[in-house]
Design a protein around this motif. Structure first.
Motif, short mmCIF file in Angstrom:
data_model
loop_
_atom_site.label_atom_id
_atom_site.label_comp_id
_atom_site.label_asym_id
_atom_site.label_seq_id
_atom_site.Cartn_x
_atom_site.Cartn_y
_atom_site.Cartn_z
N GLY A 122 82.98 44.32 34.45
CA GLY A 122 82.22 43.96 35.64
C GLY A 122 82.47 42.54 36.11
N PHE A 123 82.68 41.62 35.18
CA PHE A 123 82.85 40.22 35.59
C PHE A 123 84.15 40.01 36.36
CE2 PHE A 123 85.12 40.17 31.55
CZ PHE A 123 86.16 39.28 31.78
N LEU A 124 85.10 40.93 36.23
CA LEU A 124 86.35 40.82 36.97
C LEU A 124 86.29 41.46 38.35
CD1 LEU A 124 88.93 41.65 34.15
CD2 LEU A 124 88.38 39.39 35.09
N THR A 125 85.28 42.30 38.57
CA THR A 125 85.20 43.04 39.83
C THR A 125 84.01 42.65 40.70
OG1 THR A 125 83.98 44.83 38.72
CG2 THR A 125 86.38 45.03 38.83
N HIS A 126 82.96 42.08 40.11
CA HIS A 126 81.77 41.75 40.90
C HIS A 126 82.08 40.59 41.85
CE1 HIS A 126 77.69 40.54 41.96
NE2 HIS A 126 77.29 41.72 41.51
N PRO A 127 81.80 40.75 43.14
CA PRO A 127 82.17 39.72 44.12
C PRO A 127 81.59 38.34 43.82
CG PRO A 127 81.55 41.75 45.24
CD PRO A 127 81.22 41.95 43.79
N ASP A 128 80.33 38.27 43.39
CA ASP A 128 79.71 36.97 43.12
C ASP A 128 80.39 36.25 41.95
OD1 ASP A 128 77.95 37.48 45.16
OD2 ASP A 128 76.28 38.06 43.86
N THR A 129 80.70 37.02 40.90
CA THR A 129 81.36 36.42 39.75
C THR A 129 82.78 35.99 40.10
OG1 THR A 129 80.06 37.85 38.30
CG2 THR A 129 81.95 36.74 37.32
N ARG A 130 83.49 36.81 40.84
CA ARG A 130 84.85 36.47 41.24
C ARG A 130 84.87 35.21 42.10
NH1 ARG A 130 89.12 39.98 41.02
NH2 ARG A 130 89.90 39.15 43.00
N GLU A 131 83.86 35.07 42.95
CA GLU A 131 83.78 33.88 43.80
C GLU A 131 83.59 32.62 42.96
OE1 GLU A 131 81.08 32.10 47.50
OE2 GLU A 131 80.92 34.20 46.93
N LEU A 132 82.74 32.72 41.92
CA LEU A 132 82.54 31.58 41.03
C LEU A 132 83.79 31.27 40.23
CD1 LEU A 132 78.94 32.33 39.72
CD2 LEU A 132 79.62 30.38 41.13
N LEU A 133 84.45 32.29 39.72
CA LEU A 133 85.69 32.06 38.97
C LEU A 133 86.76 31.44 39.85
CD1 LEU A 133 85.82 35.36 36.87
CD2 LEU A 133 85.25 33.07 36.04
N ILE B 299 92.23 34.55 34.50
CA ILE B 299 91.35 35.08 33.46
C ILE B 299 91.37 36.60 33.57
CG2 ILE B 299 89.24 35.02 34.88
CD1 ILE B 299 87.76 34.03 32.35
N THR B 300 91.39 37.28 32.44
CA THR B 300 91.43 38.73 32.49
C THR B 300 90.85 39.31 31.21
OG1 THR B 300 92.83 40.64 33.07
CG2 THR B 300 93.73 39.07 31.47
N ALA B 301 90.65 40.62 31.21
CA ALA B 301 90.24 41.35 30.02
C ALA B 301 90.93 42.70 30.03
CB ALA B 301 88.72 41.54 29.99
N GLN B 302 91.33 43.14 28.86
CA GLN B 302 91.95 44.44 28.67
C GLN B 302 91.32 45.13 27.47
OE1 GLN B 302 96.14 42.55 28.79
NE2 GLN B 302 96.52 44.70 29.31
N ALA B 303 91.39 46.45 27.45
CA ALA B 303 90.84 47.22 26.33
C ALA B 303 91.93 48.09 25.72
CB ALA B 303 89.67 48.08 26.80
N PHE B 304 91.86 48.21 24.39
CA PHE B 304 92.73 49.09 23.63
C PHE B 304 91.88 49.89 22.65
CE2 PHE B 304 95.34 45.60 25.03
CZ PHE B 304 96.60 46.14 25.28
#
Length: 267
Positions: free
Chosen positions: A24-35, A44-49
């Protein structure tokens, strides 16, 4: 911290990318604006395995070694290109890894209450200002950054050594320091709310059936990898704000990779 596995060490775990796992932190507009404002968006990114074998924290070295030896990881793990300004894949033969287990037990944001009681943050959430200082790549213009970076400052000890080693604190510190062109906040709330958002996104909790107490069951490792030329991940250039964490969920048998490379902004 481990000294790294030798190249001959067999890999006991296998990994499968989970491209449908969203954060969510990579897609939410408010968080993306702050980043974006903090010069971290696009770096900054996140991946799952997914992994299929049973994992216990004492297997840290084997697990991290296997992660960086797995063909699916080598071909899919993203990192920031230092020169081209884009995401690239790891794509190299890893010969050594280092992994440090990071304590992760906090279930609330009360760790940061001392910022208010010690006057680092004023009533209403305004961050107290100070005369400019310069440490490495960071400009210190307020009491918050002084508490985070200046170990001989008056209020540095409001956080204990164990506080500063905790993943929640490290995450908060990473966000407060930002990237190379970071525009700092005047108010504390954006830092606290974004820290909470990312923390919840990355970790797994479980309620104990007997005590009914909620606890974090994820295990966190800060990692780096080396090929024949030296460090290759999270970057060829070490920096306090260039980091990679593996966050292992033993219930789902998932590992989340949380990554940032210090630089000048989004690409």
């Amino acid at each position: 911290m481990s000294d790294g596995k030798p190249v001959s060490q067999p890999a006991k775990f296998t990994f499968t990318p989970l491209p449908s796992r969203t954060f969510g932190f990579l897609t939410h507009p408010d968080t993306r604006e702050l980043l974006m404002k903090w010069s971290m968006n696009g770096r900054i990114t996140a991946q799952a395995f997914r992994y299929d074998e049973y994992f216990s924290p004492y297997q840290k070295d084997d697990f991290v070694w296997a992660f960086f030896q797995d063909p699916n990881v080598i071909s899919e793990l993203k990192l920031s290109s230092e020169y081209a300004g884009q995401w690239v894949k790891l794509g190299t033969k890893v010969r050594k890894v280092k992994a440090q287990e990071v304590p992760c037990t906090r279930l609330s944001m009360s760790l940061f209450d001392c910022l208010y009681s010690e006057g680092v943050v004023k009533e209403g959430g305004h961050i107290s200002k100070c005369l400019d200082e310069f440490i490495d790549d960071f400009t210190i213009s307020d009491e918050l950054r002084k508490v985070l970076l200046v170990d001989d400052s008056d209020k540095y000890d409001i956080f204990s050594k164990s506080d500063r080693e905790d993943f929640l604190f490290l995450l908060f510190k990473h966000l407060c320091l930002g990237g190379a062109l970071c525009q700092f906040e005047d108010m504390i709330d954006p830092y606290l709310e974004t820290t909470k958002c990312i923390y919840k996104d990355l970790l797994c909790v479980q309620k104990d059936p007997q005590t009914k107490e909620v606890r974090i069951i994820s295990t966190v490792f800060k990692v780096s990898a080396y090929d024949e030329n030296g460090m290759c991940y999270p970057s060829v250039r070490p920096h306090e704000q260039t980091f990679a964490y593996l966050i292992v969920d033993p219930m789902k048998r998932h590992v989340n990779v949380f990554y940032h490379c210090f630089g000048g902004g989004a690409f």
